[in-house]
Scaffold this active site. Structure first.
Site, PDB file in Angstrom:
ATOM      1  N   ARG A 289       6.747 -20.736  29.632  1.00 40.12           N
ATOM      2  CA  ARG A 289       5.357 -20.262  29.664  1.00 40.12           C
ATOM      3  C   ARG A 289       4.862 -19.801  28.298  1.00 40.12           C
ATOM      4  NH1 ARG A 289       6.023 -16.224  34.334  1.00 40.12           N
ATOM      5  NH2 ARG A 289       8.140 -16.986  34.632  1.00 40.12           N
TER       6      ARG A 289
ATOM      7  N   GLU B 275      14.257  -9.739  34.169  1.00 38.73           N
ATOM      8  CA  GLU B 275      13.998  -8.978  35.392  1.00 38.73           C
ATOM      9  C   GLU B 275      14.833  -9.575  36.532  1.00 38.73           C
ATOM     10  OE1 GLU B 275       9.897  -8.958  36.651  1.00 38.73           O
ATOM     11  OE2 GLU B 275      10.235  -7.352  38.083  1.00 38.73           O
TER      12      GLU B 275
HETATM   13  O1  LIG Z   1      10.268  -9.399  29.565  1.00 36.53           O
HETATM   14  P1  LIG Z   1      11.281 -10.177  30.353  1.00 36.53           P
HETATM   15  O2  LIG Z   1      11.950  -9.335  31.407  1.00 36.53           O
HETATM   16  O3  LIG Z   1      12.246 -10.909  29.507  1.00 36.53           O
HETATM   17  O4  LIG Z   1      10.487 -11.243  31.234  1.00 36.53           O
HETATM   18  C1  LIG Z   1       9.444 -12.029  30.719  1.00 36.53           C
HETATM   19  C2  LIG Z   1       9.846 -13.455  30.624  1.00 36.53           C
HETATM   20  O5  LIG Z   1      10.151 -13.986  31.930  1.00 36.53           O
HETATM   21  C3  LIG Z   1       9.404 -15.158  32.165  1.00 36.53           C
HETATM   22  O6  LIG Z   1      10.087 -16.310  31.754  1.00 36.53           O
HETATM   23  P2  LIG Z   1      11.289 -16.980  32.552  1.00 36.53           P
HETATM   24  O7  LIG Z   1      12.565 -16.595  31.925  1.00 36.53           O
HETATM   25  O8  LIG Z   1      11.107 -16.719  34.023  1.00 36.53           O
HETATM   26  O9  LIG Z   1      11.112 -18.510  32.190  1.00 36.53           O
HETATM   27  P3  LIG Z   1       9.914 -19.584  32.277  1.00 36.53           P
HETATM   28  O10 LIG Z   1       8.893 -19.202  31.216  1.00 36.53           O
HETATM   29  O11 LIG Z   1      10.630 -20.831  31.916  1.00 36.53           O
HETATM   30  O12 LIG Z   1       9.323 -19.556  33.669  1.00 36.53           O
HETATM   31  C4  LIG Z   1       8.161 -14.975  31.315  1.00 36.53           C
HETATM   32  O13 LIG Z   1       7.516 -16.201  31.028  1.00 36.53           O
HETATM   33  C5  LIG Z   1       8.689 -14.297  30.093  1.00 36.53           C
HETATM   34  O14 LIG Z   1       9.176 -15.218  29.133  1.00 36.53           O
HETATM   35  N1  LIG Z   2       7.154 -10.116  37.614  1.00 42.19           N
HETATM   36  C1  LIG Z   2       7.079 -11.255  36.914  1.00 42.19           C
HETATM   37  N2  LIG Z   2       6.060 -12.124  37.139  1.00 42.19           N
HETATM   38  C2  LIG Z   2       5.978 -13.264  36.437  1.00 42.19           C
HETATM   39  N3  LIG Z   2       6.836 -13.619  35.487  1.00 42.19           N
HETATM   40  C3  LIG Z   2       7.856 -12.778  35.224  1.00 42.19           C
HETATM   41  N4  LIG Z   2       8.862 -12.831  34.321  1.00 42.19           N
HETATM   42  C4  LIG Z   2       9.609 -11.740  34.466  1.00 42.19           C
HETATM   43  N5  LIG Z   2       9.121 -10.940  35.427  1.00 42.19           N
HETATM   44  C5  LIG Z   2       8.019 -11.571  35.917  1.00 42.19           C
END
Ligand SMILES: O=P(O)(O)OC[C@H]1O[C@H](OP(=O)(O)OP(=O)(O)O)[C@H](O)[C@@H]1O
Ligand SMILES: Nc1ncnc2[nH]cnc12
Length: 171
Positions: free
Chosen positions: A58, A95
Site C-alpha cells: 500500500r 499489528e
Molecule cells: O505500523 P505497522 O504496525 O507496521 O502497520 C502498518 C503497515 O501495515 C500495513 O501493511 P501490511 O504489512 O499489511 O502489507 P500490505 O501493504 O502489503 O497490505 C500497512 O500498509 C502498513 O504498511
Molecule cells: N488496523 C489496520 N488497518 C489497516 N491496515 C493495517 N495495517 C496494520 N494495521 C492495520
C-alpha cells in the site's frame, strides 16, 4: 472533503481484535483519491525532497502519486526476494504478524533527502524497519507521511528522530 467517511472499517480482519481500515473504498473513487493525494502533497510541498520511499504494497499506492506530484523519485521497499539487485534488509513486527523488508543498496545516495510514505501508521513496525534501511544507506530523512494514523497504537513512539510526521486522517 471528509476522507474518513470514504474509508471502510472492518472489525476483526485479518484477525480478532483488529479494526481494519480499508482504503480501497477511498481509492476507487477518482475525485476522492485525487483530493487525498493533493491534500498530502499540500502538507509536504515546501520541503526539499529527492526521493519518496514507500514499503509494499500500500506504500506504493500512496507513495508513487505523491512522488510524481512532487517531481521526486520513488524507491520501493519490498519483502525479501523480490528486488533483483543487491539489497540490505531489516526485520519488524506488525499489528498482525512479523516480517522482513529489503531495499536496493544503491537506491538512496548518502545525503539524499528522503520522505517516507505509507498508507497507514499502526504500531510503527513497518516504518521503523524502513527508517533503519534508509539510515543504513545514509539517506537524510526529512519526514514521514501517512494517509492514516491509528493513534491508539502509538506508532509515533517508533519515529524518534523523525522531525516531521504528516497524517491526513486519525483514529
Ligand atoms: O505500523 P505497522 O504496525 O507496521 O502497520 C502498518 C503497515 O501495515 C500495513 O501493511 P501490511 O504489512 O499489511 O502489507 P500490505 O501493504 O502489503 O497490505 C500497512 O500498509 C502498513 O504498511
Ligand atoms: N488496523 C489496520 N488497518 C489497516 N491496515 C493495517 N495495517 C496494520 N494495521 C492495520
Amino acid at each position: 472533503m471528509d476522507f474518513k467517511e470514504k474509508i471502510r472499517v472492518i472489525q476483526d480482519f485479518p484477525q480478532p481484535g483488529v479494526s481494519f481500515k480499508d482504503i480501497t473504498t477511498l481509492l476507487k473513487e477518482g475525485p476522492v483519491f485525487h483530493a487525498a493525494i493533493d491534500a498530502m502533497v499540500e502538507q509536504v510541498k515546501d520541503r526539499e525532497i529527492d526521493v519518496v520511499v514507500g514499503p509494499e504494497a500500500r506504500g506504493f499506492v500512496i507513495g508513487t502519486p505523491l512522488a510524481y506530484a512532487l517531481g521526486a523519485g520513488f524507491v520501493p521497499i519490498r519483502k525479501p526476494g523480490k528486488l533483483p539487485g543487491e539489497t540490505v534488509e531489516a526485520g519488524y513486527n506488525l499489528e498482525y504478524g512479523k516480517d522482513r523488508l529489503a531495499i536496493h543498496k544503491d537506491a538512496v545516495q548518502p545525503g539524499q533527502k528522503v520522505l517516507i510514505v505509507d498508507d497507514l501508521l499502526a504500531t510503527g513496525g513497518t516504518i521503523s524497519a524502513s527508517l533503519e534501511l534508509i539510515r543504513q544507506l545514509q539517506g537524510e530523512i526529512v519526514g514521514a507521511a501517512f494517509m492514516i494514523e491509528l493513534t491508539y497504537l502509538n506508532g509515533r513512539e517508533k519515529l524518534q528522530g523523525v522531525n516531521e510526521i504528516y497524517t491526513l486522517v486519525q483514529y
